[in-house]
Design an enzyme around this catalytic site. Structure first.
Site, short mmCIF file in Angstrom:
data_model
loop_
_atom_site.label_atom_id
_atom_site.label_comp_id
_atom_site.label_asym_id
_atom_site.label_seq_id
_atom_site.Cartn_x
_atom_site.Cartn_y
_atom_site.Cartn_z
N GLN A 185 37.12 48.53 9.95
CA GLN A 185 36.48 47.83 8.88
C GLN A 185 36.39 47.38 7.93
O GLN A 185 36.72 48.25 7.01
CB GLN A 185 35.14 49.23 9.30
CG GLN A 185 33.98 49.87 10.09
CD GLN A 185 33.93 48.37 10.68
OE1 GLN A 185 33.25 47.23 10.71
NE2 GLN A 185 33.20 48.89 12.21
N TYR A 213 35.02 51.14 23.53
CA TYR A 213 35.63 50.36 22.32
C TYR A 213 35.64 51.31 20.94
O TYR A 213 35.32 50.52 19.93
CB TYR A 213 34.75 48.75 21.95
CG TYR A 213 34.26 48.18 23.59
CD1 TYR A 213 35.02 47.69 24.09
CD2 TYR A 213 33.14 47.94 23.96
CE1 TYR A 213 34.72 45.94 25.13
CE2 TYR A 213 32.75 47.15 25.01
CZ TYR A 213 32.97 46.67 25.45
OH TYR A 213 33.13 45.80 26.86
N GLU A 234 39.10 53.22 24.80
CA GLU A 234 39.27 52.60 24.27
C GLU A 234 40.82 52.03 24.78
O GLU A 234 41.51 53.04 25.40
CB GLU A 234 39.53 52.95 22.11
CG GLU A 234 41.09 52.01 21.74
CD GLU A 234 40.04 50.68 21.80
OE1 GLU A 234 40.67 49.83 21.34
OE2 GLU A 234 38.56 50.81 21.21
N ASP A 293 30.14 48.55 20.91
CA ASP A 293 30.30 48.20 19.75
C ASP A 293 31.42 46.75 20.57
O ASP A 293 32.87 46.88 19.84
CB ASP A 293 30.68 48.77 18.97
CG ASP A 293 31.39 48.25 17.28
OD1 ASP A 293 31.05 46.86 18.29
OD2 ASP A 293 31.84 48.39 16.41
N CYS A 318 29.24 42.26 16.49
CA CYS A 318 29.96 41.55 16.06
C CYS A 318 29.18 39.30 16.09
O CYS A 318 29.81 39.03 14.85
CB CYS A 318 31.65 41.47 15.40
SG CYS A 318 32.12 41.14 16.62
N GLU A 352 26.71 40.90 11.20
CA GLU A 352 26.91 42.06 12.45
C GLU A 352 25.54 43.23 12.24
O GLU A 352 24.03 43.07 10.92
CB GLU A 352 27.66 43.04 11.10
CG GLU A 352 28.51 43.86 11.89
CD GLU A 352 29.49 44.35 12.43
OE1 GLU A 352 29.94 44.97 13.04
OE2 GLU A 352 30.38 43.31 11.92
#
Length: 360
Positions: A185, A213, A234, A293, A318, A352
């Site tokens: 981030q 994710y 992931e 996400d 996003c 976001e």
């Protein structure tokens, strides 16, 4: 101008983002807008290096004109990066072996005080003892915790290729290994706000959580205490390895992370066997909540349908356009309960956002 901030315009640009998000989504119940610091908010920064005779300086390229822009200061970067930029450039300009064919400098810093600098060259540096000595001296002289030298197919690490960030959320510290050249981030202040909001939405969900994710475990680690068990997935091997480090570092004992793509999770839940799940008994989980996400492209068709099979859906986005598209399907079976805007990238068009939904 690139890298500049405009505090006097901050409230207006945040309101414009709020309006845009509100117009895209079907509704915005319990809406919260989380403000970023108006300056010094980016913990990652990358700059090209331009050389003219005896001078060298940072540049960025204007995306519209494609012209190079000299960067003397970057008030978007968190204070340690902003403070380091010119002393570092002065040292590079006075040290020929560091300056020679230097192409780019990347900064990765943390709120907890670490600084990783990557020097990228258009010449070989492996086996260059003079470069190695100068880089070590640079690390000792300036407030740099770690240095990485990169060239084509070459990587020299002094002394590790990651930093460890500490994010304080709801009075609790969460520690995260952040590897150079991997996703993290960029705005740690917003990262803390996002974790706070996600924890608040799920505090009464109960049961088990499944996450897609999951990256380096950023959300799953902070959410783990709200659930009996968490299964996170992931696809990036590097991120999965980092997540395992973070699970141990934060002493989380109810979280399992496996290397699976989102579409493979759907297949696994439908009965397909994966060797990577040989130690995971999916049938023993009582999933009440799914957290996603996704990348800017949003959810794929299978995953979009799959998330509707859970009572609670937590979705961090996003890209508000793909979020709105996905909600057209999800809201047929689920009701929006809470919405949020996280100003991850002030002074840009990027939004976001987060939504929390419950089955109707």
């Amino acid at each position: 101008m690139l890298c500049q901030v405009f505090p006097e315009n901050y409230a207006q640009q945040l309101q414009e983002k709020t309006t845009r998000l509100t117009e895209l989504l079907p509704s915005v119940p319990n809406f919260e807008a989380f403000e970023s610091p108006k300056s010094h908010f980016r913990a990652r920064a990358e700059f090209r290096i331009w050389h003219e005779e005896d001078d060298s300086f940072y540049i960025m390229f204007d995306q519209e004109t494609k012209q190079k822009v000299k960067i003397d200061a970057c008030p978007m970067a968190i204070q340690p990066i902003a403070d380091l930029m010119q002393p570092l450039m002065a040292e590079i300009k006075s040290t020929p072996v560091l300056r020679s064919k230097l192409f780019q400098i990347d900064f990765l810093a943390t709120l907890s005080g670490e600084m990783l600098v990557t020097l990228i060259y258009r010449r070989p540096i492996e086996g260059d003892d003079a470069w190695l000595s100068a880089a070590n001296a640079l690390k000792e002289k300036l407030p740099i915790t770690h240095i990485i030298g990169r060239a084509r197919k070459q990587k020299i690490v002094l002394d590790q290729d990651f930093v460890t960030e500490t994010l304080n959320v709801d009075g609790k510290p969460f520690r995260y290994q952040q590897i150079e050249n991997s996703f993290t981030q960029p705005n740690p202040f917003m990262a803390q706000s996002m974790l706070h909001w996600a924890r608040k939405q799920t505090q009464n969900c109960g049961g088990d959580l499944i996450e897609l994710y999951c990256g380096n475990g950023n959300f799953s680690i902070a959410l783990a205490e709200n659930f009996n068990r968490v299964l996170a997935t992931e696809i990036s091997k590097t991120s999965v390895a980092s997540a395992q480090v973070n699970i141990a570092d934060n002493q989380i004992d109810n979280l399992v992370i496996v290397k699976l793509a989102a579409e493979e999770v759907t297949e696994a839940l439908n009965g397909r066997e994966f060797f990577r799940l040989k130690d995971v008994d999916l049938s023993s989980y009582d999933f009440s909540t799914i957290f996603v996400d996704p990348p800017r492209s949003g959810l794929d068709d299978l995953t979009r349908q799959m998330v509707t099979e859970y009572d609670n859906i937590l979705y961090i986005s996003c890209n508000p356009e793909t979020l709105a598209r996905d909600l057209e399907v999800i809201c047929q079976s689920h009701e929006l309960v809470s919405t949020a805007l996280f100003d991850q990238f002030p002074y840009s068009h990027h939004i976001e956002s987060g939504v929390f939904l419950k089955r109707r």
